[in-house]
Motif scaffolding. Sequence first.
Motif, mmCIF file in Angstrom:
data_model
loop_
_atom_site.group_PDB
_atom_site.id
_atom_site.type_symbol
_atom_site.label_atom_id
_atom_site.label_comp_id
_atom_site.label_asym_id
_atom_site.label_seq_id
_atom_site.Cartn_x
_atom_site.Cartn_y
_atom_site.Cartn_z
ATOM 1 N N ASP A 1 -15.551 0.066 -5.005
ATOM 2 C CA ASP A 1 -15.721 -1.046 -4.054
ATOM 3 C C ASP A 1 -16.091 -0.737 -2.837
ATOM 4 N N ARG A 2 -15.926 0.387 -2.302
ATOM 5 C CA ARG A 2 -16.116 0.717 -0.965
ATOM 6 C C ARG A 2 -17.019 1.877 -0.904
ATOM 7 N N THR A 3 -17.786 2.222 -1.803
ATOM 8 C CA THR A 3 -18.992 3.473 -1.766
ATOM 9 C C THR A 3 -20.148 2.490 -1.620
ATOM 10 N N PRO A 4 -20.964 2.935 -0.581
ATOM 11 C CA PRO A 4 -22.361 2.338 -0.381
ATOM 12 C C PRO A 4 -23.227 2.364 -1.606
ATOM 13 N N GLY B 1 -19.915 -1.665 -8.456
ATOM 14 C CA GLY B 1 -18.845 -1.070 -7.841
ATOM 15 C C GLY B 1 -17.716 -0.564 -8.356
ATOM 16 N N GLY B 2 -16.473 -0.876 -8.080
ATOM 17 C CA GLY B 2 -15.521 -0.259 -8.967
ATOM 18 C C GLY B 2 -15.365 -0.003 -10.266
ATOM 19 N N ASN C 1 -21.411 0.003 -4.603
ATOM 20 C CA ASN C 1 -20.929 -1.277 -4.406
ATOM 21 C C ASN C 1 -21.890 -2.385 -4.430
ATOM 22 N N GLN C 2 -22.952 -2.119 -4.006
ATOM 23 C CA GLN C 2 -23.950 -3.123 -3.671
ATOM 24 C C GLN C 2 -25.129 -3.417 -4.970
ATOM 25 N N TYR D 1 -10.757 1.207 -6.093
ATOM 26 C CA TYR D 1 -10.653 1.197 -4.729
ATOM 27 C C TYR D 1 -12.068 2.034 -4.075
ATOM 28 N N LEU D 2 -12.255 3.276 -4.618
ATOM 29 C CA LEU D 2 -13.258 3.881 -3.995
ATOM 30 C C LEU D 2 -14.719 3.323 -4.503
ATOM 31 N N LYS E 1 0.797 -1.227 -0.067
ATOM 32 C CA LYS E 1 0.031 -0.006 -0.064
ATOM 33 C C LYS E 1 0.984 1.308 -0.118
#
Length: 428
Positions: free
Chosen positions: A58-61, A69-70, A64-65, A55-56, A16
């Motif tokens: 896959d982690r944005t509510p 997602g990404g 990503n559902q 990355y953003l 990272k």
Amino acid sequence: MITSEAISTNDQREVKIVLLIAAFVILLATFFNQLPGGMIGALGAMVIVGFILNYLGDRTPIINQFFGGGAIVVIFGSSYLFHSGFLSGDIEKQITTFTKSGGFLSFYVASLVTGSILGMSTDTLKKAALKYIPVILGAVAISFLFAGIIGLFFGKNLFESLMLIALPIMGGGMGAGAVPLVEIMSGRTGMDAASLMSQMVPALAIGNAIAIVIAGLLNKVGQMKPSWTGNGELIRGEAEAIQDKSTSNDSLDVKKLGMGALIAISMFFLGTLLSTVISMHTYALMILSIALIKVSGLMPERLEKAAHAWYTFVVSNLTPALLVGIGVAYTDLNQIIDALSPMYFALVFATVLGAAIGAGIIGRVMGFYPIESAITGGLCMANMGGTGDVAVLAASKRMQLMPFAQISSRIGGAFMLILATFAIQLLA
């Protein structure tokens, strides 16, 4: 792009840090238009922008559902970043050139098609080949039905709804679909080529975007209805069989990856050579050649495993980078927004939704999982060819379905051109 699955937990912090430093340096050079030319500049920017947006996403509510997602964030986010001028200059041209004429897209698709077909069981390939064409026909029939009904509701005649919107969307993309369709229609309808193209291109762009979004939604549906999906396997019951025969413990070394890459490139060359004597798309001929090699047993098993290992490497590391190329080179947000009238959107949406429903229903009848058949036989007919296939499969997290996606785009697209020749006699 480096994925967390490919490295140990103890090394993730180090990786990272390296990625953050690389991202800072490359984005700084991109912002000041100081990236080196050629592949190194284009791929460096694509990898970093793809990694950040993926990355953003896959982690944005919600995104990503329900919306892929990404994958969807990378495509539309990179399109906005570069076309809005935020990241401008020569790098946009470099990415476009590298993705299109530079052959990055062809390299990626060849790797996926070769590895995924050679990684299948021979029985699975034989079963799917015999049953897949009816799935495509079901997608076309229901998409045309939905488009015709919505068109009549808005006061459109069948020619405008089917020939100018539904047919181009289902026709295999721009180069293999819209362009030859315009040539066919302009000579027989009295409409000039420019007028026809101006009506077809927005339908392709919006249809592609809708297909990507629906692909993400279908992935969520599959999570809610596990019996509807094989999680990337097309034929019902094959997912369990493949798990029993898992080869995940096979060692992956540099020589194996190199051999797999060479096999993928060679298969693309073979398709290219055959296209000079057979009037079919290179990808279609490549698929048929690889399938024939697979079912005939000509390829040694260790080389099949090498091709599959290379496919796994490419999907894990290069997918976000390619999605950046698709966003920059093939996705024009302004064109999509300009064409978004309620009537136009409804017609395009009905076409894409009908394709997914038709393919899902017929796929179920033919012994396929409805989610997978809706994605490959429906959405991959309704997107923009090879680039759309990558985007749709990435959004649905089912990249191993690339061979069937390419059958839809290439062989299905060729079928649509034949259909157009006959349909124009009835509707023009």
